[in-house]
Write a protein that holds these residues in place. Structure first.
Motif, mmCIF file in Angstrom:
data_model
loop_
_atom_site.group_PDB
_atom_site.id
_atom_site.type_symbol
_atom_site.label_atom_id
_atom_site.label_comp_id
_atom_site.label_asym_id
_atom_site.label_seq_id
_atom_site.Cartn_x
_atom_site.Cartn_y
_atom_site.Cartn_z
ATOM 1 N N THR A 184 0.843 -1.188 0.000
ATOM 2 C CA THR A 184 0.000 0.000 0.000
ATOM 3 C C THR A 184 0.879 1.238 0.000
ATOM 4 O O THR A 184 1.840 1.323 0.765
ATOM 5 N N LEU A 185 0.531 2.186 -0.860
ATOM 6 C CA LEU A 185 1.223 3.467 -0.938
ATOM 7 C C LEU A 185 0.270 4.521 -0.401
ATOM 8 O O LEU A 185 -0.756 4.816 -1.010
ATOM 9 N N LEU A 186 0.576 5.053 0.788
ATOM 10 C CA LEU A 186 -0.210 6.140 1.363
ATOM 11 C C LEU A 186 0.409 7.448 0.904
ATOM 12 O O LEU A 186 1.607 7.672 1.095
ATOM 13 N N GLU A 187 -0.390 8.302 0.309
ATOM 14 C CA GLU A 187 0.080 9.617 -0.122
ATOM 15 C C GLU A 187 -0.633 10.663 0.726
ATOM 16 O O GLU A 187 -1.834 10.853 0.615
ATOM 17 N N PHE A 188 0.120 11.332 1.600
ATOM 18 C CA PHE A 188 -0.448 12.370 2.454
ATOM 19 C C PHE A 188 -0.239 13.728 1.804
ATOM 20 O O PHE A 188 0.871 14.050 1.361
ATOM 21 N N GLY A 189 -1.295 14.537 1.748
ATOM 22 C CA GLY A 189 -1.202 15.872 1.159
ATOM 23 C C GLY A 189 -2.554 16.549 1.161
ATOM 24 O O GLY A 189 -3.477 16.132 1.858
ATOM 25 N N THR A 190 -2.677 17.602 0.349
ATOM 26 C CA THR A 190 -3.943 18.316 0.194
ATOM 27 C C THR A 190 -4.105 18.738 -1.263
ATOM 28 O O THR A 190 -3.120 18.812 -2.011
ATOM 29 N N GLU A 191 -5.342 19.043 -1.635
ATOM 30 C CA GLU A 191 -5.625 19.482 -3.000
ATOM 31 C C GLU A 191 -4.958 20.819 -3.317
ATOM 32 O O GLU A 191 -4.569 21.075 -4.443
ATOM 33 N N TRP A 192 -4.842 21.712 -2.314
ATOM 34 C CA TRP A 192 -4.351 23.064 -2.560
ATOM 35 C C TRP A 192 -2.825 23.193 -2.452
ATOM 36 O O TRP A 192 -2.270 24.250 -2.768
ATOM 37 N N HIS A 248 -3.005 2.376 -3.961
ATOM 38 C CA HIS A 248 -2.656 3.779 -3.743
ATOM 39 C C HIS A 248 -3.804 4.487 -3.036
ATOM 40 O O HIS A 248 -4.907 4.547 -3.555
ATOM 41 N N LEU A 249 -3.540 4.997 -1.841
ATOM 42 C CA LEU A 249 -4.542 5.749 -1.085
ATOM 43 C C LEU A 249 -4.038 7.168 -0.871
ATOM 44 O O LEU A 249 -2.958 7.376 -0.304
ATOM 45 N N LYS A 250 -4.813 8.129 -1.327
ATOM 46 C CA LYS A 250 -4.480 9.539 -1.122
ATOM 47 C C LYS A 250 -5.244 10.017 0.102
ATOM 48 O O LYS A 250 -6.465 9.996 0.126
ATOM 49 N N ILE A 251 -4.505 10.439 1.128
ATOM 50 C CA ILE A 251 -5.096 10.829 2.400
ATOM 51 C C ILE A 251 -4.901 12.330 2.604
ATOM 52 O O ILE A 251 -3.765 12.815 2.652
ATOM 53 N N GLU A 252 -6.016 13.048 2.748
ATOM 54 C CA GLU A 252 -5.917 14.480 3.035
ATOM 55 C C GLU A 252 -5.358 14.645 4.451
ATOM 56 O O GLU A 252 -5.829 14.009 5.390
ATOM 57 N N ASP A 253 -4.345 15.486 4.573
ATOM 58 C CA ASP A 253 -3.683 15.663 5.867
ATOM 59 C C ASP A 253 -3.893 17.092 6.348
ATOM 60 O O ASP A 253 -4.243 17.974 5.579
ATOM 61 N N GLY A 254 -3.651 17.305 7.613
ATOM 62 C CA GLY A 254 -3.769 18.628 8.210
ATOM 63 C C GLY A 254 -3.685 18.511 9.712
ATOM 64 O O GLY A 254 -3.571 17.406 10.262
ATOM 65 N N PRO A 255 -3.737 19.652 10.404
ATOM 66 C CA PRO A 255 -3.657 19.633 11.864
ATOM 67 C C PRO A 255 -4.738 18.746 12.472
ATOM 68 O O PRO A 255 -5.883 18.758 12.036
#
Length: 108
Positions: free
Chosen positions: A26-34, A57-64
């Motif tokens: 599994t490839l976790l990709e942490f980030g945001t659209e902006w 591939h899982l794209k995970i929105e990250d943030g505080p």
């Protein structure tokens, strides 16, 4: 699998127990659209994942306050966390080439 899919929100994203239970690669990709770095990495991700691959591939929105990103100590976006049967086996922060991504995937 296209890397141009949206990031999974906190409600949609799997929790830690679900991630740790994932079988295989599994490839976790942490980030945001902006995030500019995240947007710049999308064509690289698409190229690296273009041919048939065993990687989910899982794209995970990250943030505080996002528990999954905090567990993996994500500080910069995008951060790629490579898992084998739910356990971290590699990491790549702010990839700048398709080759960087493929090399990290081949070593996992």
């Amino acid at each position: 699998m296209s890397s141009f899919k949206p990031y999974l929100s906190a409600i949609e994203a799997p929790n830690l127990a679900e991630v740790q239970a994932l079988p295989g690669l599994t490839l976790l990709e942490f980030g945001t659209e902006w995030c500019g770095h995240c947007r710049a990495a999308q064509p690289l991700m698409a190229q690296a994942l273009a041919s048939p691959t065993p990687w989910q591939h899982l794209k995970i929105e990250d943030g505080p306050g996002r528990a999954l990103g905090r567990h993996y100590r994500v500080k910069l976006w995008p951060t790629l966390v490579l898992l084998r049967d739910g356990q971290e086996v590699g990491r790549l922060v702010r990839p700048t080439s398709e080759q960087d991504i493929q090399t990290a995937m081949s070593k996992a």
